[in-house]
Design an enzyme around this catalytic site. Structure first.
Site, PDB file in Angstrom:
ATOM      1  CE  LYS A 141       3.576 -37.549  35.896  1.00  0.00           C
ATOM      2  NZ  LYS A 141       3.158 -37.193  37.255  1.00  0.00           N
ATOM      3  CE  LYS A 158      -3.827 -31.573  29.565  1.00  0.00           C
ATOM      4  NZ  LYS A 158      -4.015 -32.842  30.284  1.00  0.00           N
ATOM      5  CE  LYS A 214       3.377 -29.446  36.684  1.00  0.00           C
ATOM      6  NZ  LYS A 214       4.330 -30.170  35.901  1.00  0.00           N
TER       7      LYS A 214
END
Ligand code: TRP
Length: 345
Positions: A115, A207, A210
């Site tokens: 991240k 995957k 969102k």
């Protein structure tokens, strides 16, 4: 080690666009655990702000996750649904755990590395300390079981390390205050395996996410029946008919994904799906998948819309859940303060 009453805790970040992957990968598991355990489900808004958030969107996203929990079948009266920032003991215990966790432990966290990316100097301190807050979420209720995805396994291990070190560091004080040989349980992950991993409808190797720029790549929990049907009809496939056995799905990621979604939505295995549809064309299978998805997800989508049209009712559920959660959390914090040697009134 002392024995602890079984209690389930999990958290979902309010980051928007809840989709089929969240539903099949996490929320269905949360729903099932209600039958066997007391459960606490938390919208982790303090975790969300470890990266920048737009305040209006954050408010809407907290309500969206809450609405999804309820629409999917979590009972906010029998169990607890609340948002993290309304229970100050999470942040309070997280500070104490910042003093328990070692820099070396946090330096190993792969999610932080991912991240934070290349510009690590510019990542927030909160993003770095995130796993200590997660440990506090769980342990402030002395929860024993934590349903999470594979990606959270390392954070769960860190929670166990923190619990273990706290128990060791304060072993005498813990015994003195009447808690036997351990104050915190070592929480166990209930891991959802790759079987329930839902991939993008546009690319079976990625995957479902969102943040994919193509809305056609995912089925959002708020999509209405027509949108769900359209997205499945447009989902990428390959020109071969469906195989009759699971081995035939190898190297066919899109086919594998759609069969997996069918299996998960009907709670059977892929082998059984292929027994019915193997050898047939995709068009026949897709028509059945449309019917199944619409019948399962349609009611969830409309219930979410209904709830979200009345934000005051969602906020009332969060207020009630938070008050009940805080009662439990305060009891733990009082004991933690005694164990540490703090003075309290
Ligand atoms: N880190 C989790 C995720 O991103 C969310 C989370 C926060 C959580 N606190 C938790 C999950 C406590 C389980 C228990 O998915």
């Amino acid at each position: 080690m002392a024995s602890f009453k079984e209690l389930v805790f999990s958290g979902v970040q309010p980051t928007g666009n809840l989709h089929l992957g969240n539903y099949l990968g996490a929320i269905t598991k949360f729903v099932a655990l209600q039958e066997s355990h007391d459960c606490i489900y938390c919208v982790v808004d303090l975790h969300a702000i470890t990266v920048p958030q737009d305040p209006k969107a954050l408010t809407a996203n907290i309500r969206e996750v809450t609405a999804a929990f309820i629409a999917c079948g979590i009972d906010p009266k029998k169990h607890i649904i609340f948002n993290q920032s309304q229970v100050p003991q999470h942040a309070e215990l997280a500070w104490i755990f910042n003093c328990t966790a070692r820099l070396g432990w946090l330096n190993r966290m792969t999610q932080f590395k991912e991240k934070a990316g290349k510009d690590r100097e510019n990542a927030s301190v909160g993003l770095y300390a995130y796993p200590a807050l997660m440990a506090a979420d769980i342990l402030v209720y002395r929860a024993t079981h934590v349903p999470v995805g594979e990606d959270q396994k390392q954070h769960l291990e860190l929670s166990r390390d923190i619990a273990q070190k706290f128990n060791n560091d304060f072993v005498d004080s813990i015994a003195y205050h009447g808690f036997g040989d351990a104050f915190f349980p070592l929480p166990e992950p209930l891991i959802q395996g790759p079987a329930t991993r839902v991939m993008s409808l546009r690319d079976g190797t990625k995957k479902m996410s969102k943040s994919d720029p193509s809305d056609n790549s995912r089925i959002n929990l708020t999509d209405d029946a027509d949108t769900v049907a359209q997205k499945i009809r447009r989902a990428k496939t390959d020109p071969e008919p469906l195989p009759s056995e699971e081995a035939g799905l190898e190297d066919r990621p899109e086919a594998d994904n759609l069969v997996g979604i069918f299996a998960a939505l009907s709670d059977i295995d892929k082998e059984s799906v292929l027994r019915d549809f193997g050898g047939g064309q995709f068009s026949t299978f897709k028509a059945a998948l449309v019917d199944l998805s619409v019948s399962k997800l349609g009611p969830i989508g409309s219930e979410m819309k209904r709830l979200q049209s009345d934000p005051a009712s969602i906020d009332a559920i969060l207020a009630d859940g938070s008050a009940r959660a805080e009662k439990l959390a305060r009891r733990t914090m009082d004991s933690v303060k005694d164990i540490l040697g703090f003075i309290r009134s």
